[in-house]
Design an enzyme around this catalytic site. Structure first.
Site, PDB file in Angstrom:
ATOM      1  N   HIS A  76      17.031  35.824 -27.036  1.00 38.13           N
ATOM      2  CA  HIS A  76      17.599  35.097 -25.905  1.00 38.13           C
ATOM      3  C   HIS A  76      18.986  35.679 -25.645  1.00 38.13           C
ATOM      4  O   HIS A  76      19.655  36.173 -26.543  1.00 38.13           O
ATOM      5  CB  HIS A  76      17.693  33.615 -26.296  1.00 38.13           C
ATOM      6  CG  HIS A  76      18.094  32.675 -25.209  1.00 38.13           C
ATOM      7  ND1 HIS A  76      19.396  32.547 -24.792  1.00 38.13           N
ATOM      8  CD2 HIS A  76      17.371  31.799 -24.465  1.00 38.13           C
ATOM      9  CE1 HIS A  76      19.470  31.636 -23.833  1.00 38.13           C
ATOM     10  NE2 HIS A  76      18.257  31.165 -23.616  1.00 38.13           N
ATOM     11  N   ASP A  89      18.433  32.419 -35.278  1.00 41.83           N
ATOM     12  CA  ASP A  89      18.414  31.516 -34.123  1.00 41.83           C
ATOM     13  C   ASP A  89      17.137  30.691 -34.213  1.00 41.83           C
ATOM     14  O   ASP A  89      16.039  31.191 -33.953  1.00 41.83           O
ATOM     15  CB  ASP A  89      18.457  32.346 -32.839  1.00 41.83           C
ATOM     16  CG  ASP A  89      18.292  31.512 -31.571  1.00 41.83           C
ATOM     17  OD1 ASP A  89      18.038  30.291 -31.680  1.00 41.83           O
ATOM     18  OD2 ASP A  89      18.391  32.086 -30.475  1.00 41.83           O
ATOM     19  N   GLN A 111      14.038  27.734 -30.989  1.00 43.57           N
ATOM     20  CA  GLN A 111      12.638  27.549 -30.614  1.00 43.57           C
ATOM     21  C   GLN A 111      11.747  27.176 -31.794  1.00 43.57           C
ATOM     22  O   GLN A 111      10.613  26.753 -31.600  1.00 43.57           O
ATOM     23  CB  GLN A 111      12.090  28.826 -29.951  1.00 43.57           C
ATOM     24  CG  GLN A 111      12.741  29.150 -28.626  1.00 43.57           C
ATOM     25  CD  GLN A 111      12.490  28.078 -27.574  1.00 43.57           C
ATOM     26  OE1 GLN A 111      11.439  27.458 -27.551  1.00 43.57           O
ATOM     27  NE2 GLN A 111      13.460  27.868 -26.702  1.00 43.57           N
ATOM     28  N   LYS A 115      16.122  20.352 -27.866  1.00 46.09           N
ATOM     29  CA  LYS A 115      14.770  20.905 -27.948  1.00 46.09           C
ATOM     30  C   LYS A 115      13.902  20.164 -28.968  1.00 46.09           C
ATOM     31  O   LYS A 115      12.697  20.423 -29.076  1.00 46.09           O
ATOM     32  CB  LYS A 115      14.823  22.399 -28.284  1.00 46.09           C
ATOM     33  CG  LYS A 115      15.442  23.247 -27.172  1.00 46.09           C
ATOM     34  CD  LYS A 115      15.403  24.724 -27.508  1.00 46.09           C
ATOM     35  CE  LYS A 115      16.277  25.556 -26.606  1.00 46.09           C
ATOM     36  NZ  LYS A 115      15.814  25.655 -25.220  1.00 46.09           N
ATOM     37  N   CYS A 130      15.973  33.842 -19.794  1.00 45.63           N
ATOM     38  CA  CYS A 130      17.175  34.287 -20.510  1.00 45.63           C
ATOM     39  C   CYS A 130      16.812  35.302 -21.600  1.00 45.63           C
ATOM     40  O   CYS A 130      17.386  35.301 -22.690  1.00 45.63           O
ATOM     41  CB  CYS A 130      17.941  33.115 -21.114  1.00 45.63           C
ATOM     42  SG  CYS A 130      18.604  31.993 -19.886  1.00 45.63           S
TER      43      CYS A 130
END
Length: 404
Positions: free
Chosen positions: A121, A198, A201, A224, A362
């Site tokens: 991202h 990261d 997600q 999220k 993104c």
């Protein structure tokens, strides 16, 4: 086992209509919907406690502080961090990445390398580019292949004693690919590099065990995982957080202040300057409780069913291509119709009450790799149904007929 009717009843937004049609919400990779228990917890904080934390001796301040710190411990246990002070509240994943990138400025010199992956991202690319521009370090990219997987042989070739930071997403937001991060972390540590994962997600779909992964940093966002917007977590190993300089100066992050010298607070407060999103931090703990009550094994199994069903149904449409076909994948389907711009399809199916994301998500380098302007992305959550996928398929067929 997922009781889908009971779960859907927890989410008031799912009962509404859009453009006169029942809402089908397939933009979960952008943000998740919120259960009533989370909505109520946010309102109750402001109705019953609302006070600043860590500073007051009065009752409301103590209640707010206790609830905020209890949430930190809850999150520590959820991700299996060794110490509660390794859990920092942030405004989201982007904040956490920037905090670490900013701190690494003092550790890098010209000729050092920062490694990112082709699946990132923008928020896990741009801060490192900015860092390299400031320090003279070199940005190195781990390449991907046609299936949307990182080429591990290339990663192992590229990582070296020049590598000071490796940063990679746990799961790709654009393609759903689950990266073999444990193996990648081990390889980075063999050359003395730090690793930031990261997890934005990943955390909606699984429980990360940061001690088992042995990552140095792990970041994710509250919005999220059924929590409030403007909330997030940066996990960092205590040794690393002690080495990093503060990201922001102000109240809360200090031990003593004089015009001659200021000394900084101990962890975690050293990185939590100013009045935080107190309600958000508390309610993030509520959201994690909600998901754990359902069970992440149940969530993963059900979402895999949705992924398999959605993939099969969408591939019945002639001229439809799916991008990201890794065997290790979560419930994201990124696709295009031959000869039709994804934005046009997204606009039409919105009129039918179906929310998907269109564009580059993104993650523009991924789209450049496939030589496409973007994709339609349908991202499924544990509160979605196969019937909603059927509605998506019919809507896409209708859009295709109208636009061909």
């Amino acid at each position: 086992m997922i009781d889908i009717h009971k779960i859907r009843a927890d989410f008031p937004i799912l009962s509404q209509t859009v453009n006169g049609k029942p809402l089908v919400y397939f933009d979960n990779a952008a943000t998740s919907q919120k259960p009533q228990v989370v909505i109520d917890a946010e309102a109750n904080y402001y109705k019953e406690i609302n006070a600043n934390i860590h500073r007051g001796v009065h009752t409301l301040s103590q209640l707010a502080t206790d609830a905020y710190e209890a949430s930190r411990i809850k999150i520590q246990q959820h991700i299996n961090a060794k110490f509660s002070q390794e859990v920092l509240f942030t405004s989201g994943t982007t904040h956490g990445i920037n905090l670490v990138a900013n701190g690494f400025e003092s550790f890098l010199k010209p000729g050092d390398e920062v490694m990112v992956s082709a699946l990132e991202h923008h928020s896990n690319i741009v801060p490192w580019q900015m860092l390299c521009e400031k320090t003279g370090a070199k940005l190195v990219v781990i390449p991907m292949n046609e299936t949307g997987e990182l080429i591990q042989s290339e990663y192992e070739r590229l990582v070296s004693d020049k590598t000071k930071m490796v940063t990679v997403n746990h799961i790709s937001n654009a393609l759903g690919t689950i990266n073999p991060i444990k193996r990648m972390i081990k390889k980075a540590h063999e050359v003395g590099a730090a690793v930031l994962i990261d997890g934005a997600q990943a955390t909606p779909h699984l429980k990360p065990d940061v001690q088992d992964l042995d990552c140095d940093f792990y970041v994710f966002s509250g919005h999220k995982i059924c929590g409030p917007t403007g909330t997030g977590i940066l996990y960092g190993k205590e040794a690393w957080l002690n080495k990093l300089p503060p990201y922001q100066g102000g109240g809360e992050m200090i031990a003593t202040v004089s015009f001659e010298k200021t000394t900084y607070a101990e962890l975690p407060h050293k990185f939590e300057a100013g009045t935080p999103n107190i309600a958000g931090g508390i309610v993030l703990g509520t959201a994690i409780d909600y998901l754990n009550a359902i069970g992440f094994e149940n969530i993963a199994a059900y979402e895999h069913e949705l992924l398999e069903y959605g993939t099969k149904r969408l591939l019945e449409i002639e001229g439809l291509k799916i991008y990201g076909t890794s065997n290790q994948k979560t419930s994201v389907i990124s696709f295009n119709l031959d000869g039709i711009h994804p934005y046009d399809v997204g606009t039409i199916i919105d009129k039918l009450g179906i929310a998907v994301r269109t564009g580059h998500h993104c993650a523009q380098p991924i789209m450049d790799f496939y030589k496409i302007p973007g994709t339609l992305r349908a991202s499924f959550a544990f509160y979605n149904t196969k019937e909603e996928i059927d509605a998506l398929v019919e809507a896409v067929k209708k859009a295709q007929m109208m636009l061909s």
